[in-house]
Design a protein around this motif. Structure first.
Motif: not given
Length: 267
Positions: A230-258
């Motif tokens: 959850e922390l990895a996901h939140m860090t990615m989404v927050n930094q992309l949003a802070q850079a004015d990138l339309a995360v969740g709209h133009d593109f999405k962030v997904y998790d993977t599993s071991p």
């Protein structure tokens, strides 16, 4: 089946083992096979695929979490194995006996046509002999795998920019790593330019490289000890949003599993 692009699944991604599946109308391949042959077979079954249909395994580097099952699968299903010369020398003793016609050299910095796919290899900064990752291209679509690197140079960023989808490393949270139980020498190794990208590093890399084609970002190679999904996901989404990138709209962030495959997805 549509002739456009290709399909893929991240079968496993993490410090315990890595394996990526890609299929086109002509070819079915793995990138790395860092789990047991039995486990990889069960992961393939999750996406309704069988190891006997595979054509080849492309190896990134000789660390065990990337080659553990390579020899077993190659022997059982007579698969072609591709790696650069130095990686072959480093891993050959760990794979067991393979026929000469299964061994193929894929030089770093080259692009290889494999059936209906074009595959570009590029060097990364990691403590293996000659680690390289790959960009897969077909019908003007591309997927980039970029994990196991301590930093991303301008050269690497240029090679991987504006792909349709990425598997990018989010290995560790720096604070969890620093305060955790790992010995100092191992912490230094992970944090070094020959180690792994932190959550922040992965996000910063995506800010530099994603483009208007990019639709999907997968977070890969998370450390069990030094990260939280959850922390990895939140860090990615927050930094992309802070850079004015339309995360969740133009593109999405997904998790993977071991130990669980992502759904088989069309690019």
């Amino acid at each position: 089946m549509s002739e456009q692009g290709f399909k893929y699944s991240i079968l496993a991604s993490g410090s315990s083992g890595n394996c990526f599946y890609l299929e086109s109308p002509e070819k079915k391949i793995l990138v790395d096979a860092g789990l047991s042959g039995k486990k990889i077979t069960s992961l393939l079954a999750e996406i309704d695929r069988k190891p006997e249909d595979l054509d080849a395994i492309f190896v990134t580097h000789e660390h065990k979490d990337h080659i553990h099952g390579v020899g077993v699968l190659a022997r059982k299903y007579h698969l072609d194995i591709y790696a650069n010369q130095e990686t072959w020398q480093a891993m050959e003793g760990h794979l067991g006996k393979l026929d000469l016609d299964q061994k193929h050299i894929f030089q770093m910095g080259k692009t290889k046509t494999f059936g209906d796919l074009d595959i570009e290899s590029f060097g990364v900064s990691h403590d293996a002999v000659a680690p390289q990752f790959y960009r897969f291209m077909k019908d003007n679509k591309s997927f980039v795998i970029l994990t196991d690197t301590g930093y991303v140079s301008d050269r690497m960023a240029g090679i991987v920019e504006n792909a349709d989808a990425y598997l990018i490393e989010s290995n560790h949270d720096i604070e969890i790593l620093r305060s955790g139980a790992y010995p100092w020498s191992l912490k230094q190794r992970i944090l070094s330019d020959l180690g792994h990208l932190s959550n922040e590093d992965g996000a910063e890399t995506m800010i530099r490289t994603l483009g208007n084609r990019t639709k999907k970002i997968y977070l890969g190679h998370l450390s069990k000890e030094n990260n939280i999904k959850e922390l990895a996901h939140m860090t990615m989404v927050n930094q992309l949003a802070q850079a004015d990138l339309a995360v969740g709209h133009d593109f999405k962030v997904y998790d993977t599993s071991p130990d669980q495959a992502t759904p088989l997805t069309n690019i």
